[in-house]
Enzyme design. Structure first.
Site, short mmCIF file in Angstrom:
data_model
loop_
_atom_site.label_atom_id
_atom_site.label_comp_id
_atom_site.label_asym_id
_atom_site.label_seq_id
_atom_site.Cartn_x
_atom_site.Cartn_y
_atom_site.Cartn_z
N ALA A 115 25.61 75.79 -62.35
CA ALA A 115 24.43 74.95 -62.56
C ALA A 115 24.77 73.51 -62.21
CB ALA A 115 23.93 75.04 -64.00
N ASN A 168 12.15 62.68 -53.98
CA ASN A 168 11.32 62.30 -55.13
C ASN A 168 11.52 60.84 -55.54
OD1 ASN A 168 13.87 62.81 -56.13
ND2 ASN A 168 13.23 64.34 -57.62
N CYS A 169 12.66 60.26 -55.18
CA CYS A 169 12.86 58.83 -55.48
C CYS A 169 11.94 57.95 -54.64
CB CYS A 169 14.31 58.44 -55.22
SG CYS A 169 15.49 59.28 -56.32
N ARG A 226 27.75 75.84 -44.44
CA ARG A 226 28.82 75.26 -43.63
C ARG A 226 30.18 75.90 -43.94
NH1 ARG A 226 25.93 70.41 -44.83
NH2 ARG A 226 27.44 69.79 -46.44
N GLY A 248 22.82 69.29 -61.37
CA GLY A 248 21.65 68.42 -61.34
C GLY A 248 21.14 68.00 -62.70
N SER A 267 13.72 70.06 -50.75
CA SER A 267 14.46 68.92 -50.18
C SER A 267 13.55 67.73 -49.89
CB SER A 267 15.16 69.37 -48.88
OG SER A 267 16.08 68.40 -48.45
N PRO A 306 30.66 83.38 -65.71
CA PRO A 306 31.48 82.97 -64.56
C PRO A 306 30.81 83.15 -63.19
CG PRO A 306 32.34 84.98 -65.55
CD PRO A 306 31.30 84.46 -66.49
#
Length: 550
Positions: free
Chosen positions: A281, A42-43, A22, A283, A39, A277
């Site tokens: 990362a 998993n919950c 986007r 999650g 995507s 730099p």
């Protein structure tokens, strides 16, 4: 920035890819996922096992094809990044279907490898009847086992989010369940007395709950598995689900020489940059900063991962935005109850030796006179000096999410318990009360801090001194129905004014009612007549939760 590579295609990685496109239509974006799916929700996995989510396809939010069509992202499933060459800014990738290894260069690299289930070194744990649940293939294996072998009994080890959701799912489809938890409570983010409500509902749904018990060894036998427990018991079961916890996937980052934090997660700064730099990362694999304490924490939740992915993408494309730390706001359904929390628990406050206090409120999810109102039990933790909100926990059948969501916002805004008195929340009989549970919590805590009331806690009531007297101001019928505290004098609040002479003025009066409201009326009455008194916050209901043994 011409080329962005993303390692991991679930919450953090997928949100980074979508946001990146986007922001920039020209960049080349490649996302690698070693599994078969990107995507996916998993919950939602336990709820497909239970049958509540009927269609498996509903768990897959995007496919490689849909990602390509909508975001022009090259998604490569079953492709594992096996090495990072920081100097030359390229990665080595293994095609897991063909075993081919190839290289891709990058201008920026985003790591979102997630976390893996903890597999403790328990003898016999590696067997075909033991499962964990982290992704869709895990779910498929569990469902196939249930479908083909039709087990009558399963055991879940671990009473966290996944463990509790799996217990509920298995009971939902008619399988008897034992839950083995090494701690003295399930749901570690909340305090013991709040968890005791969950213990009660687990037992009410015929779950064989084993607290303070560890799994020491597993033996596969003809009938299934024999589990050898730390309390000396041997438990026969046909299926074992391990939900002991997760640990960050950091092998790729560590082998590349990226900094790893003290807790074992990838170290990042506020912009989500690693020690290199050009590499970011997000999650479950990273260490983030606790909003309340400033300490590094591991928080494997989807909400933070998605926000981190968005911020990383913004910074990759030239912004200078900071991730505003993690509160750990979370909720879980346990049969007909919801349990939610935000901020710090009392356990953590004690460990940090912070000056805090607490109150309990037991209200209703909406106006009590409107059908369908359910109890809401709320614990509020705050700074004794200025009333700043430090944390909150709530348990109940309805309205738990909105109360904790409001308190999560209040906590992030730096609000105090005094501010809770003034919250203007929606009210109509089917939805709330004119004085919401949160307003009530504000009234109780603010009255305490202003000195308008003096509170005591269940620990003091359970062990009164020789200079203290217990006063139960409930009606006698209530005592017959739910019990009372040994040695307490019973004078109903509506008779108290006429019976003050029955109370000693040379001793402190510890007052309690069912939930604390009538106790406050009694406190004010006694105080105005010159008595030294305290009111038990949360009343006898909280006392029962604190004293409960499981």
């Amino acid at each position: 920035m011409k080329k962005l590579l993303i390692v991991g295609g679930v919450a953090g990685g997928a949100s980074t890819a979508a946001r990146a496109r986007r922001l920039n239509e020209d960049a080349e974006i490649i996302m690698f996922e070693r599994g078969e799916f990107v995507s996916f929700a998993n919950c939602g996995l336990p709820y497909h096992i239970s049958g509540e989510i009927e269609n498996r396809s509903a768990l897959v939010l995007q496919t490689p094809q849909s990602f390509k069509a909508r975001f022009n992202v090259d998604v490569r499933v079953q492709h594992q990044v096996i090495a990072i060459d920081k100097r030359n800014q390229q990665v080595s990738v293994k095609n897991l279907q063909t075993d081919e290894i190839y290289h891709e260069s990058y201008d920026a690299l985003l790591l979102s490898p997630g976390a893996a289930p903890v597999v403790p070194p328990i003898p016999g744990l590696q067997n075909p009847l033991t499962f964990s649940l982290r992704n869709i293939p895990d779910m498929d294996r569990i469902m196939a086992q249930i479908s083909t072998q039709k087990p009558k009994h399963a055991t879940v080890v671990g009473g966290g989010f996944i463990g509790l959701e799996m217990v509920e799912a298995l009971r939902h489809i008619g399988i008897s369940v034992s839950l083995v938890e090494l701690s003295n409570q399930v749901m570690a983010p909340v305090d013991l007395e709040m968890a005791n409500m969950l213990h009660q509902t687990l037992l009410a749904h015929q779950v064989d709950l084993k607290l303070n018990v560890g799994l020491q060894a597993v033996e596969q036998v003809e009938a299934g598995l024999e589990l050898h427990l730390s309390n000396g018991e041997t438990l026969a079961t046909e299926m074992l689900i391990t939900a002991i916890g997760v640990k960050p996937e950091v092998q790729l980052a560590a082998e590349a020489g990226l900094a790893i934090g003290e807790l074992g997660g990838i170290a990042v700064d506020e912009q989500m940059r690693t020690s290199d730099p050009a590499i970011f990362a997000v999650g479950d694999a990273i260490e983030s900063i606790d909003f309340m304490t400033g300490e590094n924490v591991l928080v494997p939740l989807a909400g933070p991962a998605n926000r981190q992915g968005r911020i990383a993408a913004n910074n990759i494309f030239g912004a200078n935005e900071s991730y505003k730390r993690t509160q750990g706001t979370a909720i879980c359904r346990v049969f007909d109850l919801a349990v939610a929390s935000t901020g710090l628990s009392e356990k953590r406050l004690k460990n940090m030796a912070l000056d805090y206090d607490k109150i309990y409120v037991h209200g209703a999810s909406h106006a009590g006179y409107f059908p369908g109102a359910h109890p809401v039990s709320l614990k509020l933790l705050f700074a004794r000096e200025d009333g700043k909100i430090l944390g909150a926990q709530a348990v109940g059948k309805d309205g738990i999410d909105k109360r904790i969501d409001v308190l999560a916002v209040a906590l992030r805004a730096g609000m105090t318990v005094h501010d809770l008195q003034d919250l203007e929340l929606t009210y109509a009989p089917p939805f709330g009360s004119a004085k919401d549970v949160l307003n009530q919590a504000g009234f109780v805590a603010a009255n305490y801090l202003k000195g308008d009331t003096v509170l005591c806690h269940s620990e003091e009531v359970a062990n009164p001194s020789v200079d203290q007297v217990l006063l139960d101001v409930r009606n006698p019928g209530e005592l017959e129905k739910v019990g009372s505290i040994s040695g307490a004098i019973n004078i109903p609040v509506d008779q108290l004014r006429e019976r003050l002479a029955e109370l000693p003025k040379d001793k402190q009066i510890l007052i309690f009612c069912q939930v604390g409201l009538r106790g406050n009326v009694a406190y004010r009455m006694l105080h105005n007549h010159g008595f030294d008194a305290k009111n038990l916050t949360g009343g006898y209901k909280t006392y029962q939760l604190v004293q409960a043994q499981f």
